[in-house]
Scaffold this motif. Structure first.
Motif, PDB file in Angstrom:
ATOM      1  N   ASN A  38      -0.416  -8.346   1.829  1.00 35.23           N
ATOM      2  CA  ASN A  38       0.140  -7.230   2.977  1.00 35.23           C
ATOM      3  C   ASN A  38       0.218  -6.147   2.246  1.00 35.23           C
ATOM      4  O   ASN A  38       0.633  -5.306   2.317  1.00 35.23           O
ATOM      5  CB  ASN A  38       0.960  -7.646   4.049  1.00 35.23           C
ATOM      6  N   GLN A  50      -2.681  -3.570   1.779  1.00 32.72           N
ATOM      7  CA  GLN A  50      -3.040  -2.852   2.381  1.00 32.72           C
ATOM      8  C   GLN A  50      -1.959  -2.297   2.898  1.00 32.72           C
ATOM      9  O   GLN A  50      -1.697  -0.624   3.085  1.00 32.72           O
ATOM     10  CB  GLN A  50      -3.959  -2.794   2.882  1.00 32.72           C
ATOM     11  N   ASP A  51      -0.717  -2.518   3.594  1.00 36.28           N
ATOM     12  CA  ASP A  51      -0.355  -2.141   4.495  1.00 36.28           C
ATOM     13  C   ASP A  51       1.046  -1.725   3.310  1.00 36.28           C
ATOM     14  O   ASP A  51       1.386   0.250   4.089  1.00 36.28           O
ATOM     15  CB  ASP A  51       0.438  -2.977   5.247  1.00 36.28           C
ATOM     16  N   LEU A  52       1.142  -2.269   1.997  1.00 36.90           N
ATOM     17  CA  LEU A  52       2.164  -2.179   1.781  1.00 36.90           C
ATOM     18  C   LEU A  52       1.641  -0.165   0.510  1.00 36.90           C
ATOM     19  O   LEU A  52       2.199   0.317   0.783  1.00 36.90           O
ATOM     20  CB  LEU A  52       2.718  -2.687   0.402  1.00 36.90           C
ATOM     21  N   ASP A 108      -0.273   1.550   1.800  1.00 39.02           N
ATOM     22  CA  ASP A 108      -0.675   2.798   3.347  1.00 39.02           C
ATOM     23  C   ASP A 108       1.115   3.488   3.266  1.00 39.02           C
ATOM     24  O   ASP A 108       1.349   4.838   3.741  1.00 39.02           O
ATOM     25  CB  ASP A 108      -0.800   2.200   4.305  1.00 39.02           C
ATOM     26  N   GLN A 109       1.919   2.446   3.377  1.00 37.11           N
ATOM     27  CA  GLN A 109       3.111   3.401   3.749  1.00 37.11           C
ATOM     28  C   GLN A 109       4.099   3.424   1.889  1.00 37.11           C
ATOM     29  O   GLN A 109       5.021   4.734   2.731  1.00 37.11           O
ATOM     30  CB  GLN A 109       4.362   1.798   3.415  1.00 37.11           C
ATOM     31  N   ALA A 165       6.643   7.310   9.106  1.00 37.92           N
ATOM     32  CA  ALA A 165       5.192   6.358   8.123  1.00 37.92           C
ATOM     33  C   ALA A 165       6.645   6.531   6.794  1.00 37.92           C
ATOM     34  O   ALA A 165       7.003   7.655   6.625  1.00 37.92           O
ATOM     35  CB  ALA A 165       4.162   6.752   7.687  1.00 37.92           C
ATOM     36  N   TYR A 194       9.110   1.443   7.127  1.00 35.88           N
ATOM     37  CA  TYR A 194       8.339  -0.617   7.207  1.00 35.88           C
ATOM     38  C   TYR A 194       9.755  -1.351   7.222  1.00 35.88           C
ATOM     39  O   TYR A 194       9.133  -2.419   7.351  1.00 35.88           O
ATOM     40  CB  TYR A 194       7.451  -0.409   5.615  1.00 35.88           C
ATOM     41  N   GLN A 212      10.123  -4.895   9.500  1.00 35.38           N
ATOM     42  CA  GLN A 212       9.933  -5.986   9.483  1.00 35.38           C
ATOM     43  C   GLN A 212      11.418  -6.356   8.648  1.00 35.38           C
ATOM     44  O   GLN A 212      11.201  -7.384   9.754  1.00 35.38           O
ATOM     45  CB  GLN A 212       9.240  -6.177   7.502  1.00 35.38           C
TER      46      GLN A 212
END
Length: 257
Positions: free
Chosen positions: A49, A51-53, A55-56, A201, A206, A210
């Motif tokens: 993950n 890319q998500d991390l 982006d955040q 964001a 995040y 989660q």
């Protein structure tokens, strides 16, 4: 390089022991990953993950750097004012100390209500979190200036501003960098906490998402990214100090020899 390695291996050894014990306990005890994931799972899911991390992480880093820049400017302004004016010192310093008794946990939601979910309230939380150590250490550094050096420059005809620039600012630098290292470690935490209070964001929001999805592994991964950011910024202060104060290293080497 050798001094750096000597300073790094003890904490790395302790971290390795802790992570190994954590991994062993989770494996042997068969703990549910939603309760306590293993370090290996945290790394694996964090990588999957990434890319998500990332982006955040960018919004959190932006809030941290902008809020800290505002804190930096305000700390210098206030510290210089305290140094130049005894009346300001008597009037402002007690208020600065009193400001540290105000819980950020109470202020952050109010800032969200007043300024919305954008960048500004997060910057203000970071500024409030990091301002006092910077300003207090800088003011202490100015006050600790060698009086003999100040008298010498004054006897040579230097004005107050010239004396301040040539003597008081250089003598305050070690104090300033001490405060800088303390503040920068609070900066990322302040930004994450501000996002917990309300954000669109960032790593804080995040983690909340989660946690609600019972993805404890990704919560730990976000915590690891937060810690890595803090460590990187802390290390950057040491590099900056070497660049700004090159004579300190020479003095330490002379003492060691």
């Amino acid at each position: 390089m050798r001094p750096l390695l000597r300073s790094l291996w003890p904490p790395l050894l302790v971290l390795t022991v802790v992570l190994s014990g954590w991994q062993l306990y989770v494996t042997v005890a068969g703990v549910d990953p939603t309760t306590l994931p293993s370090p290996a799972r945290v790394v694996e899911q964090g990588w999957l993950n990434r890319q998500d991390l990332w982006d955040q992480t960018l919004p959190t880093l932006q809030e941290t750097l902008l809020g800290f820049a505002l804190s930096f400017a305000a700390a210098w302004l206030v510290a210089v004012l305290l140094d130049f004016s005894s009346a300001a010192r008597r009037g402002l310093y007690p208020l600065l100390v009193a400001s540290q008794t105000i819980p950020i946990v109470a202020v952050a939601p109010l800032l969200i209500i007043w300024f919305g979910f954008g960048l500004l309230p997060k910057m203000l939380v970071v500024t409030l979190t990091t301002f006092f150590p910077l300003a207090a250490n800088l003011a202490a550094g100015f006050a600790a200036t060698d009086r003999e050096a100040t008298r010498l420059l004054r006897s040579l005809g230097a004005g107050r501003w010239r004396t301040f620039r040539l003597v008081r600012v250089p003598s305050a630098m070690p104090y300033f960098f001490a405060g800088l290292r303390v503040s920068i470690t609070y900066a990322v935490v302040g930004a994450v906490f501000a996002e917990y209070a309300g954000a669109e964001a960032g790593l804080g929001i995040y983690m909340q998402a989660q946690k609600s999805a019972f993805r404890t592994d990704l919560v730990f991964a976000a915590v690891a990214v937060t810690a890595a950011l803090s460590i990187a910024l802390f290390g950057a202060t040491h590099l900056l100090q070497r660049l700004v104060l090159p004579w300190e290293r020479a003095l330490k080497e002379d003492k060691a020899s």
